[in-house]
Scaffold this active site. Structure first.
Site, mmCIF file in Angstrom:
data_model
loop_
_atom_site.group_PDB
_atom_site.id
_atom_site.type_symbol
_atom_site.label_atom_id
_atom_site.label_comp_id
_atom_site.label_asym_id
_atom_site.label_seq_id
_atom_site.Cartn_x
_atom_site.Cartn_y
_atom_site.Cartn_z
ATOM 1 N N HIS A 1 38.868 58.862 49.124
ATOM 2 C CA HIS A 1 39.804 58.211 48.198
ATOM 3 C C HIS A 1 40.184 59.215 47.114
ATOM 4 O O HIS A 1 39.543 59.319 46.077
ATOM 5 C CB HIS A 1 39.152 56.973 47.577
ATOM 6 N N HIS B 1 43.792 60.832 45.396
ATOM 7 C CA HIS B 1 45.257 60.761 45.292
ATOM 8 C C HIS B 1 45.856 62.135 45.002
ATOM 9 O O HIS B 1 45.412 62.829 44.091
ATOM 10 C CB HIS B 1 45.659 59.807 44.176
ATOM 11 N N ASP C 1 48.871 62.847 43.754
ATOM 12 C CA ASP C 1 49.506 62.907 42.442
ATOM 13 C C ASP C 1 48.512 62.654 41.310
ATOM 14 O O ASP C 1 48.876 62.749 40.135
ATOM 15 C CB ASP C 1 50.685 61.927 42.349
ATOM 16 N N GLY D 1 49.264 51.061 43.882
ATOM 17 C CA GLY D 1 50.073 50.600 42.779
ATOM 18 C C GLY D 1 49.446 49.370 42.142
ATOM 19 O O GLY D 1 48.270 49.077 42.368
ATOM 20 N N HIS E 1 43.909 49.345 48.888
ATOM 21 C CA HIS E 1 43.409 49.193 47.524
ATOM 22 C C HIS E 1 43.136 47.710 47.275
ATOM 23 O O HIS E 1 44.047 46.877 47.356
ATOM 24 C CB HIS E 1 44.449 49.688 46.516
ATOM 25 N N GLU F 1 39.856 46.121 42.686
ATOM 26 C CA GLU F 1 39.844 47.011 41.525
ATOM 27 C C GLU F 1 40.409 46.248 40.327
ATOM 28 O O GLU F 1 39.681 45.860 39.419
ATOM 29 C CB GLU F 1 40.647 48.279 41.791
ATOM 30 N N ASP G 1 38.989 59.320 43.148
ATOM 31 C CA ASP G 1 40.220 58.591 42.884
ATOM 32 C C ASP G 1 41.287 59.554 42.387
ATOM 33 O O ASP G 1 42.185 59.912 43.137
ATOM 34 C CB ASP G 1 39.982 57.447 41.892
#
Length: 371
Positions: free
Chosen positions: A25, A27, A29, A186, A213, A216, A313
């Site tokens: 996991h 990302h 960006d 998102g 996702h 969370e 993350d």
């Protein structure tokens, strides 16, 4: 145990950074180097809040530590802004792999949403190919240094837009050209997986794996939706699954826990939880239990036999690495090398790879920890 400025620590005389790791996991960006942001922003005449890389790193850390996923996600406006050209995407992806190698990662899955990188004229396909080019450049550079790493793309759709079926088809189209799985990301609360049922139906018909996702910023219903509507093979975060566990009694180190049906299903099916300790603190995902790492239900889930994995993350927002996350957990919960190996084996078993390649990855981890 002392954790140095780079997030590393010696555990039983072994550098945690030197251990083979699996990152599930992570990302794209959320892992852009601050110096790269500054340089790419200069190329496109984009203003940045800080002109010095260290100061910009501080800015990300401060803005991300809000206790709110919605506020946390706003920091991505800056990173995605510099990832709108082929050159920018390729550079960020190459450096991302380089940073994985430096972190001791031997297999990684990088998730990112192509639909967020079209502002300067790229097509979805061109964006995917630019990222793949950067990944391969990073892998080749590692190979020249006798470092083995493999990185696959998790093509991600944004859950608050209506392009998920289109993105699912994009992911399947690139399944033999770098894409290994699908995700939705998102704002979680208010945008359940059921809104993307057509995409998940398509993926299931193509036998293409998905992680979602869930658990969370939203609770148990979100996790149910990920499993039922999304056919998720892994849960992105999933930390709020602990809401389906009731601690009945405690006696010394022994804890009697009553399972809800959802928690028991996830545990018994060995569905991996992609837990990200530092990020979970920043976004308030563990607010029901507290505000420090000691309050994180990670250890409870681990002791109860869930397939827990450790993840970053977003490296930039949390100013972290997989090495640092493991060191923090070891320090907080008194884990040893055997525990850290279990986390890597869980991640390897949950990787979106053919079974033969997962077995090879498991062997690499076992050999690395034995040494």
């Amino acid at each position: 145990m002392a954790i140095d400025q780079h997030g590393d620590a010696a555990l039983q005389g072994v550098s945690i950074r030197s251990l083979p790791k699996v990152s599930l996991h992570d990302h794209l960006d959320g892992g852009v180097r601050p110096q790269t942001i500054i340089e790419l922003a200069d190329e496109i005449d984009l203003d940045v809040p800080e002109e010095d890389a260290d100061d910009l790193a501080d800015w990300f850390a401060e803005k991300s530590d809000s206790g709110s996923l919605v506020e946390y996600l706003k920091t991505f406006d800056l990173t995605t802004a510099v990832m709108q050209t082929r050159e920018g995407l390729t550079r960020v992806a190459r450096e991302f792999v380089e940073d994985l190698v430096a972190d001791g990662v031997v297999y990684g899955e990088v998730r990112w949403a192509p639909e967020q990188h079209l502002a300067r004229g790229l097509s979805l396909e061109e964006a995917v190919e630019a990222v793949q080019e950067g990944i391969e450049q990073g892998e080749d550079a590692a190979d020249r240094r006798d470092r083995d790493i493999r990185v696959g793309q998790l093509i991600t759709a944004m859950r608050h837009t209506d392009r998920s079926l289109e993105i699912a088809k994009l992911a399947v189209a690139y399944r033999d050209r770098g894409a290994v799985g699908f995700d939705i990301a998102g704002p979680e609360d208010g945008f359940p997986p059921s809104k993307h049922r057509a995409a998940f139906d398509y993926l299931a018909s193509e036998f293409f794996p998905a992680t979602v996702h869930a658990g969370e910023a939203a609770g148990l219903d979100s996790i149910r939706g990920a499993l039922i509507d999304g056919r998720a093979l892994r849960l992105g975060h999933g930390v709020r699954l602990a809401e389906d566990l009731e601690v009945v009694s405690r006696s010394g180190e022994e804890v009697l826990v009553e399972f809800g049906d959802l928690a028991r299903w996830v545990r018994d099916r060995e569905i991996p939880l992609e837990l990200s300790p530092s990020s979970n603190l920043q976004t308030g995902a563990i607010a029901a239990w507290g505000t420090t790492l000691e309050d994180h239900p990670f250890d409870l889930l681990y002791q109860l036999g869930f397939s827990v994995t450790v993840n970053v993350d977003n490296r930039t927002m949390s100013r972290t690495s997989l090495t640092r996350e493991l060191a923090l957990l070891a320090e907080t919960f008194d884990y040893d090398l055997d525990d850290l190996e279990v986390f890597q084996l869980n991640a390897a078993a949950g990787a979106f790879l053919p079974v033969e390649e997962r077995e090879e990855l498991i062997a690499i981890i076992g050999d690395g920890f034995d040494r």
